[in-house]
Motif scaffolding. Structure first.
Motif, short mmCIF file in Angstrom:
data_model
loop_
_atom_site.label_atom_id
_atom_site.label_comp_id
_atom_site.label_asym_id
_atom_site.label_seq_id
_atom_site.Cartn_x
_atom_site.Cartn_y
_atom_site.Cartn_z
N PRO A 129 33.90 19.01 60.21
CA PRO A 129 33.75 19.97 58.81
C PRO A 129 34.75 21.30 59.02
O PRO A 129 35.36 21.65 57.98
N MET A 130 34.40 21.96 60.26
CA MET A 130 35.21 23.31 60.18
C MET A 130 36.69 23.25 60.10
O MET A 130 37.01 24.09 59.30
N PRO A 131 37.25 22.46 60.44
CA PRO A 131 38.78 22.50 60.35
C PRO A 131 39.20 22.32 58.84
O PRO A 131 39.91 22.93 58.18
N VAL A 132 38.23 21.35 58.02
CA VAL A 132 38.55 21.25 56.62
C VAL A 132 38.21 22.66 55.99
O VAL A 132 38.92 23.02 54.92
N VAL A 133 37.30 23.22 56.36
CA VAL A 133 36.74 24.55 55.64
C VAL A 133 37.74 25.49 55.97
O VAL A 133 38.29 26.43 55.06
N ASP A 134 38.40 25.75 57.23
CA ASP A 134 39.50 26.63 57.44
C ASP A 134 40.66 26.24 56.66
O ASP A 134 41.45 27.09 55.81
N ALA A 135 41.24 24.92 56.29
CA ALA A 135 42.15 24.70 55.42
C ALA A 135 42.01 24.92 54.12
O ALA A 135 42.97 25.44 53.42
N LEU A 136 40.75 24.66 53.58
CA LEU A 136 40.44 24.98 52.36
C LEU A 136 40.61 26.46 51.82
O LEU A 136 40.95 27.01 50.83
N THR A 137 40.01 27.34 52.93
CA THR A 137 40.17 28.91 52.76
C THR A 137 41.48 29.39 52.83
O THR A 137 41.90 30.18 51.75
N LEU A 138 42.22 28.87 53.68
CA LEU A 138 43.83 29.38 53.65
C LEU A 138 44.64 28.81 52.55
O LEU A 138 45.36 29.81 51.82
N SER A 139 44.15 27.74 51.80
CA SER A 139 44.89 27.38 50.48
C SER A 139 44.36 27.81 49.35
O SER A 139 44.67 27.37 48.13
N ALA A 140 43.31 28.56 49.37
CA ALA A 140 42.32 28.80 48.02
C ALA A 140 43.04 29.80 47.37
O ALA A 140 44.02 30.48 47.75
N GLU A 141 42.75 29.74 45.71
CA GLU A 141 43.54 30.46 44.80
C GLU A 141 43.12 31.97 45.02
O GLU A 141 41.91 32.49 45.55
N THR A 142 43.98 33.04 44.97
CA THR A 142 43.74 34.31 45.12
C THR A 142 43.29 34.73 43.84
O THR A 142 43.75 34.33 42.59
N VAL A 143 41.96 35.61 43.70
CA VAL A 143 41.40 36.10 42.66
C VAL A 143 41.51 37.47 42.65
O VAL A 143 41.17 38.26 43.50
N LEU A 144 41.94 38.15 41.57
CA LEU A 144 41.91 39.55 41.31
C LEU A 144 40.63 40.03 40.39
O LEU A 144 40.75 39.86 38.79
N PRO A 145 39.81 40.25 40.86
CA PRO A 145 38.50 40.86 39.89
C PRO A 145 38.49 42.01 39.16
O PRO A 145 39.56 42.86 39.52
N ASP A 146 37.84 41.98 38.08
CA ASP A 146 37.98 43.32 37.15
C ASP A 146 36.20 44.04 37.22
O ASP A 146 35.61 43.28 37.88
N PRO A 147 36.38 45.07 36.62
CA PRO A 147 34.94 45.76 37.00
C PRO A 147 33.90 45.29 35.99
O PRO A 147 32.61 45.93 36.09
N SER A 148 33.97 44.18 35.29
CA SER A 148 33.04 43.59 34.31
C SER A 148 31.92 42.89 35.36
O SER A 148 32.11 42.68 36.45
N PRO A 149 30.57 42.73 34.71
CA PRO A 149 29.61 42.02 35.47
C PRO A 149 30.05 40.71 36.21
O PRO A 149 29.54 40.51 37.23
N LEU A 150 30.81 39.87 35.63
CA LEU A 150 31.20 38.71 36.03
C LEU A 150 32.57 38.74 36.62
O LEU A 150 33.08 37.88 36.89
N ARG A 151 33.15 39.87 36.83
CA ARG A 151 34.29 40.34 37.57
C ARG A 151 35.51 39.46 36.88
O ARG A 151 36.54 39.37 37.62
N GLY A 152 35.39 39.21 35.61
CA GLY A 152 36.80 38.51 34.95
C GLY A 152 36.51 37.04 34.96
O GLY A 152 37.43 36.51 34.32
N ALA A 153 35.59 36.36 35.55
CA ALA A 153 35.42 35.11 35.42
C ALA A 153 34.84 34.41 34.20
O ALA A 153 34.00 35.29 33.64
N MET A 154 35.28 33.25 33.75
CA MET A 154 34.61 32.81 32.49
C MET A 154 32.95 32.67 32.83
O MET A 154 32.46 31.82 33.75
N ALA A 155 31.98 32.92 31.78
CA ALA A 155 30.72 32.68 31.96
C ALA A 155 30.24 31.27 32.43
O ALA A 155 29.42 31.15 33.04
N ASP A 156 30.93 30.26 31.52
CA ASP A 156 30.73 29.08 31.69
C ASP A 156 30.86 28.50 33.22
O ASP A 156 30.07 27.57 33.61
#
Length: 583
Positions: free
Chosen positions: A501-528
């Motif tokens: 499993p860990m090589p899969v985890v490492d690959a997923l982490t490296l290819s994950a989307e970059t997220v730029l949060p904002d200061p709101s409680p949900l940091r810009g994410a959709m509540a749903d």
């Protein structure tokens, strides 16, 4: 009497297992059917009992096994049953009981499609017998030749679809005699004749036969090919119209099976039939697991607003309760979430009610007039006791009023629950004064506030973690993985059974989307989306693989109030259901 006669069973059936619906998507000539017929003491499966079982196993038009046995019903046969079947009580004296016969029959039928003429009768008796014997009923696919005959044959050709009438129509080799094996053999010939008829209509597999049974228009059935290219994996599907517009978006555990259902009689919604009539193609996004499919559906709904999706499924522009940006802040209902906002709320009315409760509990001002930073609040406001401003009429400077504002912020953040304690004390005082209706109203408002606070604090706790990698065990072995960044699903994948499993985890982490949060409680994410992620994290078996920070809700937050809120909500619902006395 000797044990049940199983006839001849080919060696290929020795390791048979129950097939799934999709595994049966093979030609009818390669599908194994077990045609069964019963004789019973009457017509009620709950009160009557089986006296004889006859079954014939067929594949490719050939008989590959038979089973026939009497069954001791444990009672005397009614005279009309003796006259109808020719079976007498004396013939059943040495017969095995149903608990001895059922395991043999279920093993004989394992891995096959069960067929019966008037299947609800025969299958109903078999299921009732398994229940009485405390035996699990296998998930058989069932085909009724009465229903198939009524679908295939016109009433001019077959005014009656009784087995005897169809036996005459198709000139079967074994005449039905109201004996189980003879009737099962007759049903085999009827089944073969009906399958030959539908084969001329382009029905060549068992799922196609099931799809054909309801009265589906040729146009609807003709679009079945739109699902042919879809994989049998989790994902999101998009129906597109003649101008390539997105008509409908949905999720499925099995894309091909779900989309195929839109072209069959199982789809009865007029709106969906209208959508299918317009559709020209079906696109799909294959997903690693259900969480990814749910998140992608939300994002596609937000991007396309498909006309045939229910509006209630759309990601909503939520309402938030925020403090206004002024020297003497008050609560306001807005679409934008500030740093210390409370939400999300799906409608403005709920947000307004919660804001009123907070205003009352924290003694915020309710008046809307502008006050200069060097001004005071109070002299121009009537006291709360006479229906005025909750902040009162006593003069307060901005510095003095800030204590109330800090209390409100601390309540929303979960750094204090003093306002909730004060509300509960007021409820108890009202009840002690026998002002029960007032106490009940305040109880319901306090419970609604506690639930809203917990919901916000729970989602904010998920969004507060910069990166969280979690795993959930799969039913078939292996792991589902989710890389969550600031409350958003940034990457998803699986490690099958036996895969490190860990090589899969490492690959997923490296290819994950970059997220730029904002200061709101949900940091810009959709509540749903955050809610979907939080629910997945709460599901059984989920494990944290690694995280930049620990998950934590505030110690004095509303989480510790949920038991009280549940009791309060339950009391309110009981009061609504209880009959009111008449005066």
């Amino acid at each position: 009497m000797p044990p049940p006669n199983l006839g001849t069973v080919s060696s290929r059936d020795a390791t048979a297992r129950q097939l799934t619906f999709d595994e049966l998507d093979t030609p009818l000539r390669d599908t194994t059917f077990v045609v069964v017929d019963l004789e019973t003491t009457g017509s009620n499966s709950g009160d009557d009992a089986i006296t004889e079982i006859g079954a014939v196993k067929i594949r490719g038009g050939e008989v590959i096994g038979e089973m026939s046995t009497f069954v001791d019903p444990g009672r005397t046969l009614p005279p009309f049953i003796v006259q109808l079947t020719g079976i007498t009580s004396a013939m059943l004296v040495d017969a095995p009981r149903i608990e001895q016969v059922l395991p043999s029959f279920l093993e004989f039928a394992r891995g096959a499609v069960l067929v019966a003429h008037n299947a609800p009768f025969d299958i109903g008796f078999l299921r009732a017998a398994t229940t009485r014997c405390d035996i699990a009923w296998p998930p058989f696919q069932v085909l009724c030749t009465v229903r198939l005959a009524r679908r295939v044959l016109s009433r001019d050709e077959a005014p009656s679809v009784k087995l005897s009438a169809l036996a005459d129509l198709f000139q079967v080799s074994t005449r039905p005699t109201h004996r189980a094996l003879d009737d099962a053999r007759a049903t085999v010939d009827v089944l073969h004749a009906l399958i030959e008829r539908v084969g001329n209509l382009g029905v060549h597999s068992y799922p196609e036969l099931v799809d054909y049974l309801p009265n589906v228009s040729a146009a609807q059935r003709g679009k079945r090919g739109l699902a042919a290219h879809l994989p049998r994996t989790p994902g999101v599907y998009l129906f597109r119209g003649p101008s390539d517009e997105v008509l409908y978006v949905g999720t499925a555990v099995n894309l091909q099976r779900r989309v195929r259902g839109y072209f069959t009689g199982s789809e009865t919604r007029a709106r969906m039939k209208e959508m299918v009539a317009l559709a020209t193609r079906v696109d799909h996004v294959e997903c690693a697991h259900g969480l990814e499919a749910g998140v992608r559906e939300l994002r596609l709904l937000a991007a396309h607003a498909p006309p045939y999706n229910r509006r209630s499924k759309f990601p909503k522009r939520a309402w938030w309760i925020t403090l206004t940006d002024e020297a003497f802040p008050r609560l306001s209902i807005t679409r934008r979430a500030g740093r210390d906002a409370l939400g999300p709320f799906t409608n403005r009315t709920d947000a307004t009610d919660i804001a009123a409760t907070i205003t009352e509990a924290c003694r915020l001002r309710q008046c809307t007039r502008k006050i200069r930073p060097d001004g005071v609040h109070g002299p121009d406001c009537p006291d709360d006791a006479v229906g005025g401003c909750p902040a009162g009429s006593t003069p307060q400077s901005a510095a003095q009023y800030s204590v109330t504002v800090d209390l409100t912020r601390d309540l929303i953040r979960g750094e204090t629950d003093r306002p909730l304690l004060a509300l509960r004390a007021r409820i108890e005082d009202l009840a002690a004064s026998e002002l029960f209706e007032n106490a009940a109203r305040l109880r319901d408002r306090t419970a609604a506030l506690g639930i809203a606070l917990r919901r916000c604090q729970r989602l904010a706790a998920v969004a507060a973690i910069d990166e969280l990698v979690a795993a959930r065990p799969r039913d078939e072995g292996g792991w589902e993985f989710a890389v969550i960044r600031s409350g958003r699903l940034a990457s998803a994948g699986v490690a099958a059974r036996g895969v490190a499993p860990m090589p899969v985890v490492d690959a997923l982490t490296l290819s994950a989307e970059t997220v730029l949060p904002d200061p709101s409680p949900l940091r810009g994410a959709m509540a749903d989306e955050v809610r979907l992620v939080a629910n997945w994290l709460d599901s059984p078996g989920v494990r944290i693989v690694r995280a930049t920070d620990g998950y934590r809700e505030p110690a004095r937050g509303a989480g510790s109030w949920q038991e009280w809120c549940a009791l309060a909500r339950g009391a309110g619902e009981y009061a609504e259901r209880a009959p009111h006395p008449r005066h």
